[in-house]
Scaffold this active site. Structure first.
Site, PDB file in Angstrom:
ATOM      1  N   GLU A 237      -5.886  -0.150  -4.568  1.00  0.00           N
ATOM      2  CA  GLU A 237      -5.002  -0.194  -5.731  1.00  0.00           C
ATOM      3  C   GLU A 237      -3.973  -1.266  -5.422  1.00  0.00           C
ATOM      4  O   GLU A 237      -3.173  -1.123  -4.496  1.00  0.00           O
ATOM      5  CB  GLU A 237      -4.350   1.164  -5.976  1.00  0.00           C
ATOM      6  CG  GLU A 237      -3.650   1.252  -7.331  1.00  0.00           C
ATOM      7  CD  GLU A 237      -2.176   0.944  -7.241  1.00  0.00           C
ATOM      8  OE1 GLU A 237      -1.792  -0.174  -7.650  1.00  0.00           O
ATOM      9  OE2 GLU A 237      -1.415   1.791  -6.771  1.00  0.00           O
ATOM     10  N   GLU A 372       3.183 -11.629  -9.622  1.00  0.00           N
ATOM     11  CA  GLU A 372       3.834 -10.324  -9.512  1.00  0.00           C
ATOM     12  C   GLU A 372       5.065 -10.497  -8.621  1.00  0.00           C
ATOM     13  O   GLU A 372       4.950 -10.596  -7.395  1.00  0.00           O
ATOM     14  CB  GLU A 372       2.895  -9.282  -8.909  1.00  0.00           C
ATOM     15  CG  GLU A 372       3.516  -7.901  -8.845  1.00  0.00           C
ATOM     16  CD  GLU A 372       2.644  -6.884  -8.134  1.00  0.00           C
ATOM     17  OE1 GLU A 372       2.632  -5.720  -8.555  1.00  0.00           O
ATOM     18  OE2 GLU A 372       1.983  -7.254  -7.144  1.00  0.00           O
TER      19      GLU A 372
END
Length: 470
Positions: A237, A372
């Site tokens: 993840e 990000e």
């Protein structure tokens, strides 16, 4: 001792050390894996009746509830998270996860294949054996519980490497597990550096499954290590650059919309893989949205994480501050408009505080739009139609989460189907609850999902027993 032999936990709010711990070496990882394998082979946990395993895990959840305030304080101090966020979100969510997986353990069944009248195909699910979990620093206890819960409920032994910056809640969790009656060797927490301890877990031949939450770059290294060692099962993840899509009627939700946008953007100071860091708004309402959203961001209380009134604490460290500040400065230099109220006076000089920031008119290729940043920085862009909104939402290598705001059900479903993300929330910022799968698409996820009964897939393997009958 050298740096690699110890690990110093630093308070992000002050820059001062909190504690120093031994750092697990590659040899320590190998020995822990051997002990875990012995514990697994002994059957002291793996062959324990599933309801007895559940009872131990339910006791663990009760002990976590008893020590909830301590666990909240540990995560708040280590990660710089506002204490109220830990008390009301992270710790209750972690307790719920352990309790839910304990109760779900006896609901995971095998299958019988349609083999005909002369055969019987039994398909059972068995634990993988020794598993490993590598945790992030932004949700230390919550992510530990998402992995510990299903791995142990399924009968595995688990090695856990917490992030270097935030190991203390995982260590306390292991102590509580022992108090709850978990046998030795079943859960081992190994604080250490990713380059040594994390890499050793990824390469260890006794580790049969590894679940990782963290950056995409580290996820790639783990996959390579799995291929180079024993082809262990890997679940990743990773990062996100999640859009918040506001259709022309979104402002009909009033203050609820703005409050959810703020939570999506600035929860955990934006250091959240599902953070709604890209606001995509229909151009007919863009001016009002920017005005109200920016005003709400400026009203956020920045301060000491230990103060219950604080809504925004520091970033995890100075390197994070430099990364975020550098991207914003570059956007400003390229012509972007920066909206921020700055920081209040009196914050510790060594604290890694950065103000909640809203950016408009960012150049198309700027880092604030494409990378990000993992900080309290949100960009706002406009679109003219549904098709353009979907194209903009999908214009990233990530695909973890998204949110859509509209009162039109057809539009909401059309957008949700078109956006490439593992979780799409409608008229809310949400990752779902413990019953729903959580995992990313594209470069945000690989190999499995967290939460729900799907999480057991990471930690179990199927076996077919084919029986000829008369």
């Amino acid at each position: 001792m050298t740096r690699n032999e110890t690990l110093t936990v630093v308070d992000p709010a002050t820059g001062e050390p909190l504690t120093t711990l031994p750092a697990a070496s590659a040899d320590d990882i190998a020995k822990a894996a051997e002990q875990a394998q012995l514990a697994y082979d002994s059957g002291v946990w793996s062959r324990l009746p599933v309801r007895e395993r559940s009872t131990v895990l339910l006791r663990l959840a009760d002990l976590m509830e008893r020590d909830a305030e301590l666990l909240a304080r540990l995560d708040s101090e280590d990660a710089g998270k506002p204490i109220t966020e830990c008390r009301t979100g992270d710790v209750p969510g972690a307790i719920e996860a352990v309790r839910w997986f304990a109760e779900a353990a006896d609901k995971v069944f095998g299958r019988i294949a349609p083999g005909g009248s002369d055969a019987l195909g039994l398909v059972s699910r068995e634990p993988v054996g020794v598993g490993a979990a590598i945790l992030p620093w932004n949700y230390p206890l919550a992510m530990a519980s998402w992995k510990v819960g299903p791995a142990l409920a399924a009968g595995n032994c688990l090695l856990v490497k917490p992030a270097e910056a935030t190991p203390r809640s995982a260590l306390h969790l292991a102590a509580l597990a022992t108090e709850a009656g978990l046998p030795d060797g079943v859960l081992t927490v190994l604080p250490g550096y990713g380059a040594e301890a994390g890499a050793a877990l990824a390469h260890d031949p006794l580790v049969r499954a590894l679940s990782f939450t963290g950056s995409t770059a580290t996820g790639r290294r783990i996959l390579r290590a799995a291929a180079d060692s024993n082809f262990k099962r890997v679940s990743l993840e990773m990062g996100g650059k999640s859009p918040q899509v506001l259709m022309a009627d979104a402002l009909s939700y009033g203050d609820e919309l703005i409050a959810d946008m703020i939570e999506a953007a600035f929860l955990t100071m934006g250091q959240n893989c599902t953070a709604g860091s890209r606001v995509l708004v229909h151009r007919s309402i863009a001016e009002e949205v920017v005005e109200r959203f920016t005003a709400a961001a400026r009203d956020l209380v920045v301060g000491d994480p230990a103060d219950p009134r604080t809504q925004q604490g520091p970033l995890i460290d100075r390197a994070a501050f430099d990364r975020v500040a550098g991207a914003v400065d570059a956007a400003r230099a390229a012509g972007a408009q920066i909206h921020t109220a700055g920081l209040p006076h009196g914050l510790p000089a060594r604290g890694s505080y950065y103000p909640p920031t809203v950016i408009t008119r960012a150049p198309a290729e700027s880092a604030v739009l494409t990378r990000e940043l993992f900080g309290p920085v949100v960009t706002v862009e406009t679109f003219a139609c549904e098709e353009e909104a979907v194209r903009m939402a999908n214009a990233t290598e990530y695909g973890l989460a998204a949110s859509v705001w509209t009162r039109d059900l057809d539009t909401a479903l059309w957008l949700a189907r078109g956006i490439e993300a593992g979780v799409v929330s409608v008229n809310s910022y949400s990752e779902g609850d413990i019953t729903t799968p959580f995992g990313g698409w594209k470069q945000s996820g690989f190999g499995g999902a967290e939460k729900s009964t799907n999480a057991f897939d990471q930690w179990t393997r199927e076996k077919t027993v084919w029986i000829r009958t008369r």
